[in-house]
Design a protein around this motif. Sequence first.
Motif: not given
Length: 180
Positions: A119, A122-123, A126, A129-130
Motif C-alpha cells: 500500500e 502504491d502511494i 501515485k 505520477k502526480e
Amino acid sequence: RLMNFSNAKEAIEHGFAMITEERKANGLFLKCDLTFNTTIANLNQYKAGLALSNPKMVKATNKEIKIMHTKCMGPDDMITSLSGGNQQKVVLAKWLSCKPKVLILDNPTQGVDVGAKEEIYDIILKLAKEGVAVIVLSSEAQEVIRVCDRALVMYHGAIVGEVRGETMTEHEIMRLATGG
C-alpha cells in the motif's frame, strides 16, 4: 539550482517533506491521537479565527484515513494502538497534507508488514505520477526496484554507480553496494 536551508521550517516552506527512518522517535507524537498526528504539520489549514477548528481537523483526518486505507477505529484512536504499517500511513498523510514538491523517504517500509508495504509503495508511485519528486533512501534492493526509476548506489559514503532500466537488478545493486 542549489538550495541551502537554515532549518526544517524553511525547507517545508519551499515544498520539501521528509519521512524519517525512525517514525516512533521522529515522526509521531506517541501520546496523541490520529487527528493530532495527521494535522500537526499543517496547522494553519485548520484555523478558525485565532483557534484551531477541531471539526476541520477531524474531517481532514477522516479523509486521510480513507485515502490511505488506514486500519483504525477512527480519528480519536491513539497512534500507539495502530500497527507499524498504519502508523507509517499516518506519517505519510501528515506530510502529504502539506502538498510537497519533493518528498524524501528514509527506509519508508522498515518495520511494516508485507500488505502495508504494498500500500505504501502504491502511494509512492501515485505521488510520482502526480509530479512529486520522490527520493527513496533504502537498504532493501527489492524496495528500490519496486518504486524507483533509477538508483544511485553508495558504498562507504560515496556514490559508486547508477542503475536504471535493465541494469536495475538486485544482483547489480548488491554488487555495487558491497564494493564489487
